[in-house]
Design a protein around this motif. Structure first.
Motif, mmCIF file in Angstrom:
data_model
loop_
_atom_site.group_PDB
_atom_site.id
_atom_site.type_symbol
_atom_site.label_atom_id
_atom_site.label_comp_id
_atom_site.label_asym_id
_atom_site.label_seq_id
_atom_site.Cartn_x
_atom_site.Cartn_y
_atom_site.Cartn_z
ATOM 1 N N ASN A 103 0.806 -1.226 0.000
ATOM 2 C CA ASN A 103 0.000 0.000 0.000
ATOM 3 C C ASN A 103 0.836 1.273 0.000
ATOM 4 N N SER A 104 1.991 1.197 0.643
ATOM 5 C CA SER A 104 2.819 2.395 0.677
ATOM 6 C C SER A 104 4.118 2.166 -0.089
ATOM 7 N N ALA A 105 4.053 1.228 -1.035
ATOM 8 C CA ALA A 105 5.268 0.860 -1.784
ATOM 9 C C ALA A 105 5.846 2.049 -2.543
ATOM 10 N N HIS A 106 5.016 3.023 -2.838
ATOM 11 C CA HIS A 106 5.500 4.175 -3.602
ATOM 12 C C HIS A 106 6.186 5.198 -2.692
ATOM 13 N N VAL A 107 6.210 4.914 -1.380
ATOM 14 C CA VAL A 107 6.831 5.857 -0.458
ATOM 15 C C VAL A 107 8.191 5.321 -0.027
ATOM 16 N N ASP A 108 9.201 6.114 -0.235
ATOM 17 C CA ASP A 108 10.551 5.694 0.147
ATOM 18 C C ASP A 108 10.747 5.806 1.655
ATOM 19 N N GLY A 109 11.717 5.065 2.143
ATOM 20 C CA GLY A 109 12.161 5.265 3.524
ATOM 21 C C GLY A 109 11.305 4.588 4.563
ATOM 22 N N LEU A 110 10.428 3.698 4.150
ATOM 23 C CA LEU A 110 9.597 3.007 5.128
ATOM 24 C C LEU A 110 10.040 1.557 5.335
ATOM 25 N N ALA A 111 10.968 1.090 4.532
ATOM 26 C CA ALA A 111 11.470 -0.270 4.696
ATOM 27 C C ALA A 111 12.755 -0.251 5.510
ATOM 28 N N VAL A 112 12.998 -1.329 6.243
ATOM 29 C CA VAL A 112 14.256 -1.481 6.991
ATOM 30 C C VAL A 112 14.878 -2.803 6.575
ATOM 31 N N PRO A 113 15.447 -2.854 5.373
ATOM 32 C CA PRO A 113 15.886 -4.144 4.841
ATOM 33 C C PRO A 113 16.947 -4.818 5.709
ATOM 34 N N GLU A 114 17.646 -4.029 6.511
ATOM 35 C CA GLU A 114 18.663 -4.637 7.366
ATOM 36 C C GLU A 114 18.054 -5.277 8.615
ATOM 37 N N ALA A 115 16.781 -5.025 8.872
ATOM 38 C CA ALA A 115 16.150 -5.602 10.061
ATOM 39 C C ALA A 115 16.019 -7.112 9.899
ATOM 40 N N ARG A 116 16.028 -7.822 11.019
ATOM 41 C CA ARG A 116 15.914 -9.275 10.980
ATOM 42 C C ARG A 116 14.761 -9.753 11.848
ATOM 43 N N PHE A 117 14.046 -10.686 11.293
ATOM 44 C CA PHE A 117 12.919 -11.292 12.002
ATOM 45 C C PHE A 117 13.460 -12.340 12.969
ATOM 46 N N ILE A 118 13.227 -12.178 14.264
ATOM 47 C CA ILE A 118 13.807 -13.126 15.222
ATOM 48 C C ILE A 118 12.748 -13.997 15.901
ATOM 49 N N GLY A 119 11.574 -14.036 15.309
ATOM 50 C CA GLY A 119 10.599 -14.990 15.849
ATOM 51 C C GLY A 119 9.342 -14.303 16.341
ATOM 52 N N ILE A 120 8.442 -15.066 16.887
ATOM 53 C CA ILE A 120 8.515 -16.502 17.089
ATOM 54 C C ILE A 120 8.489 -17.214 15.731
ATOM 55 N N LYS A 121 9.353 -18.211 15.574
ATOM 56 C CA LYS A 121 9.403 -18.958 14.327
ATOM 57 C C LYS A 121 8.900 -20.376 14.542
ATOM 58 N N THR A 122 8.545 -20.980 13.431
ATOM 59 C CA THR A 122 8.004 -22.343 13.535
ATOM 60 C C THR A 122 9.020 -23.298 14.156
ATOM 61 N N ASP A 123 10.309 -23.090 13.821
ATOM 62 C CA ASP A 123 11.325 -23.965 14.402
ATOM 63 C C ASP A 123 11.325 -23.877 15.922
ATOM 64 N N ASP A 124 11.097 -22.661 16.429
ATOM 65 C CA ASP A 124 11.071 -22.497 17.880
ATOM 66 C C ASP A 124 9.973 -23.357 18.496
ATOM 67 N N VAL A 125 8.863 -23.432 17.772
ATOM 68 C CA VAL A 125 7.726 -24.169 18.295
ATOM 69 C C VAL A 125 7.919 -25.666 18.083
ATOM 70 N N GLU A 126 8.405 -26.005 16.897
ATOM 71 C CA GLU A 126 8.482 -27.427 16.558
ATOM 72 C C GLU A 126 9.593 -28.141 17.317
ATOM 73 N N GLU A 127 10.795 -27.528 17.359
ATOM 74 C CA GLU A 127 11.882 -28.262 18.009
ATOM 75 C C GLU A 127 12.761 -27.377 18.876
ATOM 76 N N GLY A 128 12.422 -26.090 18.945
ATOM 77 C CA GLY A 128 13.309 -25.181 19.665
ATOM 78 C C GLY A 128 12.781 -24.793 21.029
ATOM 79 N N PHE A 129 12.856 -23.505 21.235
ATOM 80 C CA PHE A 129 12.638 -22.930 22.550
ATOM 81 C C PHE A 129 11.296 -23.311 23.185
ATOM 82 N N PHE A 130 10.259 -23.379 22.343
ATOM 83 C CA PHE A 130 8.914 -23.591 22.891
ATOM 84 C C PHE A 130 8.392 -25.006 22.671
ATOM 85 N N SER A 131 9.285 -25.904 22.251
ATOM 86 C CA SER A 131 8.775 -27.195 21.770
ATOM 87 C C SER A 131 8.058 -27.996 22.855
ATOM 88 N N ASP A 132 8.335 -27.717 24.113
ATOM 89 C CA ASP A 132 7.633 -28.450 25.164
ATOM 90 C C ASP A 132 6.289 -27.803 25.523
#
Lengths: 365, 533, 533, 365
Positions: free
Chosen positions: D257-286
């Protein structure tokens, strides 16, 4: 405060222990937030005056489940309190999603645990914020107000950003250091409030601006009450709509949903508009073309307003009848329709506020 | 399906150019077979089975023996357009026919014009004859009737119907020896389509087996599959009695016919002998209203007087309610029997309501509720409906009984959802005049009197079901309760200890209160655990 | 309404105890009047009007004169139960009847058994006779027919029908002098209820006036109110022709009747003279399939051969489509005439589609669209439907034409909403076999061939409407456009001045572009002003 | 900035004037925010790269209405800008509710004027915030960050209240003075974020906490981008739900929706969860029992996610497929289900954050 809460919680648990040790099914007595226990006084808003009481008893499964749920909730509340932590309602729900509670307290829906929070409020006679359960905060205060917050830091509410100070979930932790405003105007919408700040009105006219951003949150209502208790006159400025009447009345009287919680009403606060008189023959009377039609939802709300206890006074019903008759509403943005060029806006705001604050609170700005 | 030529009875006056012919009843049916259920091969296949089966059921009940009916259907010749050349044969143990009777019974469209009232299987029913007529006009083949009374010679006749004259044509007649028991067997060809009619036919037979539990029915379908619906009892409900008409149930035309058929001398005599609920006093009062002397000779009644008599009968409002002994309900026992036989439920309860009346017609409602067994939750209300012992298969949701079932708050009877539990409802109405809503005769109208009876019937059954459910559930719940108490009090103990530092003695409490039951409280997971207050 | 006694044709075999009587066609109707539309006083009142009016329309068209019909209905005696004693009299200018013809035409239920195909008003129609029969059995009063051909003596007969024998009984016969023109007048009593039938009756007459614009109809209702539907034209559509049956449209029974009625010597001759679309070659091919020699004598045909012939006719797939000259559509002009007469629209356009065929039956669809005038937006689709010149009043939404109308994207034709604009649609189908969906004959099934014709018809009309709307709208919009340009450029000028401090010379631009039109651009408020891009 | 905007606006108006003065119907050319003009690059997010252009022409009524509407909008924007005022979209709508516009620009619905705002963004090649049109702000930043705001005041983001600093509608007006955090974790939900603050994690571990409070607002995304431009590593922590994937992806890539507006993306940002791996076999698996079932709306969102350009990378689709398969979701409150007693909560948070920040950004805390 914390000590009082702690004492109360222990008292409840001890009562249960004593019953059990006597070989009795334990019982907890509380005043339900039923109609019978809630009074409405025009000059005080909703009052919780327990006359009838209910019992949670350990002798039937259904009631026992409630009893054990409440005790668990109290134990978690105490734990959070002592560790300086808050929780949301969702957090509280997740505190029950524990393996060992399968078949007992493990909830199907958040509704179950939400109901238990109200029960805890009634049992302890305290708002949930007192025992660490808070909501997402909403609302800001801007103006010449100095306060000391939970962390002990001094905060000046006109020097912490262009929105002002974010009122926290538990304003009880705040103490006021210095209040340099003649009055605080609580404004429903962010846009007009922000424009007033941008135009320097708070500094120039020595008023505070509280931004409600829609329905006033519990933290905001509590904060306004605290200001009012400090002697600050409070004015409420909203749209002229069926919903906004409720917003204003909630600030003044508290709402039926939280009627059992003290300290959320600001009976000294005054509603300064937009009022039907402003539209019909007053400030906005030349701008009727900028009114908006009621939506179906709006109209339904106006019909419901006819029966809300906190809108029964003639002044509110007069406003409300206007909706039912005219099927229109006026929004605060109407100032923009009056002054497409920004130059005039400040004059209009100041004119309106001067008139209204004088009229409602006897304050000249 | 047929050209407008078959719209036969235009009373137009275009006499100039056309030959006018009178139309026979058979001809009328030929031209309007759609309204009798023969509008397409699929529906016709179903209707033929239904008409012939009901014919046979009637014949056996008439003979006073539990019906035994065997139906065989074959596909003689597969045709491209989807409707095949079919043969049906049906044999019953009903009252047999003599050589004279066979052509009259099957060779013309006719009616029994008795001037009396009796409950009958009230479909739109044109009887077996129409089924045979349909076979004839779609295949041009004759049909065969074999029949005999016990101990008489067996007659076998190959016949057709002269449609225009409504006359039987016996093509061949054979005598086949002595019958060991009474029977009738019919064999006929027709153009039909079994595949799409199959579900309807099986449904019909299955539900018939419920409502006629004393019947043995066997159906061999064109694919060679055998469907057996054995009887579970030899007991039959009492035959309905005949009775005179109630005076509120006649119209002018019928009144005139009754007058013509009467052997009474005087009008008063006529009233007393031709109607139920008319005695001396009532007759006098009616005649006074009509302004006719009581001793007026019946044969001397003028047209105006007949009309006056008719209006008097209509306006007189002190007749007693009609006689209901003409009705023959199935009875509690037989209805339960039929349901048990076909659905094998864990529980069944039937009730026969007392006789009631609507618009001058007597009726009796029977209802039943069954639970469990072969009944599975279906996501919809499972409702079986019957009228005068005939299953009603279609338009269930429009039926008064469905509306009543919908309107009852079943949770009062311990039933969370009628749709989601293994429950079947049954509704049977018998009447001399079933209040069907439409010509299609598939559902009963919401006549207030009927509605009331159905509701009372369902509620009585539901109360019994509630008791049953309570008994089975109570046993389960006692053990569960003790188990839950133990678990919840464990939480209470932990939390109190957590808050106060001291553990309350919950074990003592529970032992004191539950004793052995607490000790024995079973394990077993449960996710509900009661509701929040 | 009536006891089950009136379920007449149970082909049961309980011969032992009962007297069996053959049933006449009249008797059948008496017992099953519900299916003919006489199931309650309200519906009967409507059906009587309808049957008699159609009878009269037929009679006049038969005589080749524009129909002139006068109907009077009175309440003779008010009764408590809501159904009153009513009298109806109807007089038409149709072909008159001779003294011999009157009893035959009105005194028995009969049919015209011609072996030919012709379009007829195809209601479920039992003709006037059924209406009279209903009157007789509800009131026991005779009815009166007066009629004469022009220049003959007028006969007036007071009659009843012997229901059981299906025979006329002439009670009184009068001769009244010489008739100046042909006419027939019917007078009858019946038990009916006008109040609740009124809307139906008026609706029926109003729509009949649309589809028979050459008829003069006058109705004086029981309250003395006069409804006039004067003719707007003397022109009548050509009479439909008679034709032979198409070979695909016959069944076995009909085939046998045709054989019996034929004067042909050989089977081949029979085929060629009894059917349309069968010439030498086709006859030979059909006979080859049937395995019958072409010169086989018709009288010698055995039953098996008839069946083989029937199957050959059914399987042969090279017949030409059926003859459509038997159809008599209204025609573009008359349809428009009828609509103009009753609705006075600002615009109307009708179209007659070319003949088409479904399942061996020829049909023609006519459609029309009208706009404005007496037509007001109704919040729903206004659709008038007719079949063989008879209005269809009920179940509109189930009709194929409604579905088609719903499915068309009307915005393509400049119509924002069919429901919210003053538009009426018209649909007329003529056929030797109208594809009704139900026995009730109130709506047309979604036969693909018919669907297609309706859609093409509606679309043709819609295109004409679009042109009309375009013309009237264009004129308005030109002036509006110049006015809007002036206003918008005023805003542009102000804003540009506001931003840049300099005002652009918009006046010059507009004058250059619009010239005088710009000068004259009218005032007038408008809130829409075009849409955002 | 302000000067640039002003210049651009004048340039547009002057073009119109020149056309008219030449006797031509004026035309304005702009790149529409159509698919053809929007590119998606995994490493940059949405990019607006105009290749095709549209014309608003004064020669037809419909288009002329747009033209005059845009010019009016630009004149109001300039007016507000020069008077230091902002406006909301609703304000902008009301600016059109002027008597003299009846029959021309007077809008039926706000949708009309909203569409015009996007047109103005495209014409000027600037986000609407640049020409004074702002939304209600949402989101806070907490941590050792010092900045100077629009008013010129120095603000310390861990000393302005317990929620932190309310990020204003136009963060462009902010300059950073000092940044003392190793990274900023942007968190979807207020509850967990607030708990981390309450537990002293920002101070102890030298991280900043950005509270998104649901979908990241434009002001928050812009602010995170500004932090990123200052070299601050950004991590995004959300629920594991179809909606949260969008929240994370919107922070990283901007939204369609705002793709025509510059400066709203943070491509260097990283998604750190919650991820499926965390649920399936990682931190939250129990703790699978504490998962929540997807609602119908959730499931529908997951189905739609399959076609969102910014979720096409295998790592996102892997997460999304899990929803479609398992029909479950995990919420951040799951930490509460793991630690009903508050004592353990801090340990769990720190453990999780340490692991994830190390893994995703190579940062040890």
């Amino acid at each position: 405060m914390k000590e009082l809460v702690r004492e109360k919680i222990i008292q409840v648990a001890r009562k249960v222990k004593e019953d059990i040790d006597k070989g009795m099914f334990p019982e907890l007595v509380y005043p339900p937030n039923s109609k019978a226990n809630i009074k409405f006084l025009e000059e005080k808003g909703y009052l919780f005056e327990p006359k009838s009481f209910s019992t949670i008893s350990g002798d039937r499964v259904k009631s026992l489940r409630t009893l054990s749920g409440v005790l668990y909730g109290l134990s978690r509340a105490l734990d959070h309190l002592e560790n300086g932590l808050t929780m949301t309602k969702r957090d509280f729900y997740y505190l029950h999603k524990v393996q060992k509670f399968k078949g007992t307290l493990f909830p199907k829906e958040q509704r179950e645990t939400d109901a238990r929070i109200i029960l805890m409020e009634l049992l302890l006679g305290m708002p949930r914020e007192a025992f660490s359960i808070t909501s997402d905060p909403r609302g800001w205060i801007y103006g010449d107000i100095e306060l000391i917050d939970r962390s002990g830091r001094l905060i000046k509410a006109n020097e912490v950003g262009e929105m002002g100070y974010s009122v926290p979930p538990r304003p009880e932790n705040i103490t006021f250091k210095r209040i340099g405003v003649k009055a605080v105007v609580a404004i429903e919408k962010v846009g007009p409030a922000k424009n007033m700040i941008e135009l320097g009105i708070p500094e120039e006219k020595k008023i505070g601006i509280a931004i409600l951003q829609g329905q006033a949150s519990r933290n905001m209502r509590r904060f306004l009450r605290m200001l009012s208790d400090e002697g600050v006159p409070i004015a409420v400025l909203t749209d002229l709509s069926p919903w906004s009447l409720r917003i204003a009345a909630t600030v003044v009287y508290n709402s039926i949903n939280s009627a059992h919680v003290d300290g959320l009403a600001v009976p000294e606060a005054r509603f300064i508009g937009i009022k039907t008189d402003d539209v019909e023959e007053g400030f906005f009377s030349d701008y009727k073309f900028a009114l908006e039609p009621l939506t179906q939802m709006d109209y339904k709300a106006a019909e419901d307003n006819r029966h809300l206890p906190n809108l029964q006074a003639p002044i509110w019903q007069k406003e409300n009848n206007w909706f039912l008759e005219k099927k229109m509403k006026a929004e605060l943005e109407i100032f923009k329709a009056m002054s497409p060029s920004a130059k005039d806006l400040k004059k209009l705001y100041v004119e309106y506020l001067s008139m209204k604050l004088e009229e409602a609170l006897g304050i000249s700005i | 399906m047929y050209p407008s030529w078959s719209s036969p009875l235009r009373g137009g006056r275009n006499l100039r150019r056309e030959r006018i012919e009178e139309i026979s009843a058979a001809d009328f049916f030929y031209r309007n077979r759609a309204i009798a259920g023969f509008d397409n091969p699929v529906r016709a296949t179903y209707t033929i089975v239904r008409e012939l089966v009901e014919n046979s059921l009637d014949a056996a009940e008439e003979a006073g023996v539990p019906p035994k009916i065997m139906i065989t259907m074959d596909r003689v010749e597969r045709r491209e357009n989807g409707s095949d050349l079919m043969r049906i044969s049906i044999r019953d143990n009903g009252i047999g026919l003599s050589a004279d009777e066979i052509p009259r019974a099957f060779g013309k469209v006719f009616t029994s014009s008795k001037y009396r009232l009796i409950q009958s299987r009230g479909t739109f029913g044109l009887g077996g004859t129409m089924a045979l007529l349909y076979g004839q006009i779609t295949t041009n083949r004759p049909f065969t009737i074999s029949s005999a009374k016990k101990g008489d010679y067996i007659n076998r006749m190959t016949m057709m119907i002269d449609v225009q004259k409504n006359e039987p044509i016996v093509i061949k007649r054979e005598v086949l020896g002595i019958a060991e028991r009474s029977f009738t067997a019919v064999e006929s060809y027709f153009e039909g389509s079994y595949a799409r009619a199959k579900r309807k036919i099986i449904d019909y037979l299955y539900q018939t087996a419920i409502v006629v539990p004393y019947a043995d029915i066997m159906f061999v379908d064109p694919d060679g599959v055998v469907f057996l619906f054995p009887r579970s009892t030899d007991e039959m409900p009492p035959r309905p009695k005949e009775s005179l008409f109630h005076p509120k149930g006649v119209d002018l035309e019928l009144l005139q016919r009754l007058i013509r058929a009467s052997r009474a001398n005087t009008v008063k005599g006529f009233l007393k002998t031709s109607f139920q609920r008319i005695g001396d006093k009532t007759a006098d009062e009616v005649l006074a209203i009509a302004g006719i002397p009581a001793d007026k000779k019946l044969r001397d009644l003028r047209k105006e007087e007949i009309e006056a008599l008719y209006n008097a009968l209509r306006s007189y409002d002190k007749f007693m309610a009609p006689d209901h002994t003409v009705l023959s309900p199935l009875g509690k026992k037989l209805l339960e029997e039929g349901i048990k036989k076909e659905l094998r439920p864990d529980f069944v309860y039937a009730v026969q309501r007392p006789p009631s009346v609507y618009e001058g017609h007597p009726f009796i409602v029977e209802t039943a509720i069954a639970y469990g067994g072969d009944i599975k939750p279906a996501g919809e209300i499972q409702l079986y409906r019957f009228a005068n012992r005939i299953p009603l298969l279609y338009d269930t949701t429009a039926d008064v009984s469905y509306q009543v079932a919908k309107g009852i708050n079943w949770s009062n009877y311990g039933i969370r959802s009628l749709e989601e539990e293994p429950i079947a409802l049954f509704f049977h109405i018998v009447s001399t005049k079933i209040p069907f809503k439409t010509v299609g005769k598939e559902y009963i109208a919401a006549v207030p009197e009927v509605e009331r009876e159905v509701e009372l019937g369902f509620r009585t059954c539901a109360r019994e079901l509630k008791l049953y459910l309570y008994r089975i559930r109570r046993k389960e719940s006692l053990a569960k309760r003790a188990f839950l108490f133990r678990r919840f009090y464990e939480i209470v103990a932990e939390c109190v200890e957590d808050i106060t530092g001291e553990r309350p003695s919950v074990e003592t409490l529970l032992k004191m209160r539950f004793g052995d039951l607490y000790e024995g409280a079973g394990e077993g997971e449960d996710n509900s655990g009661g509701e929040e207050g």
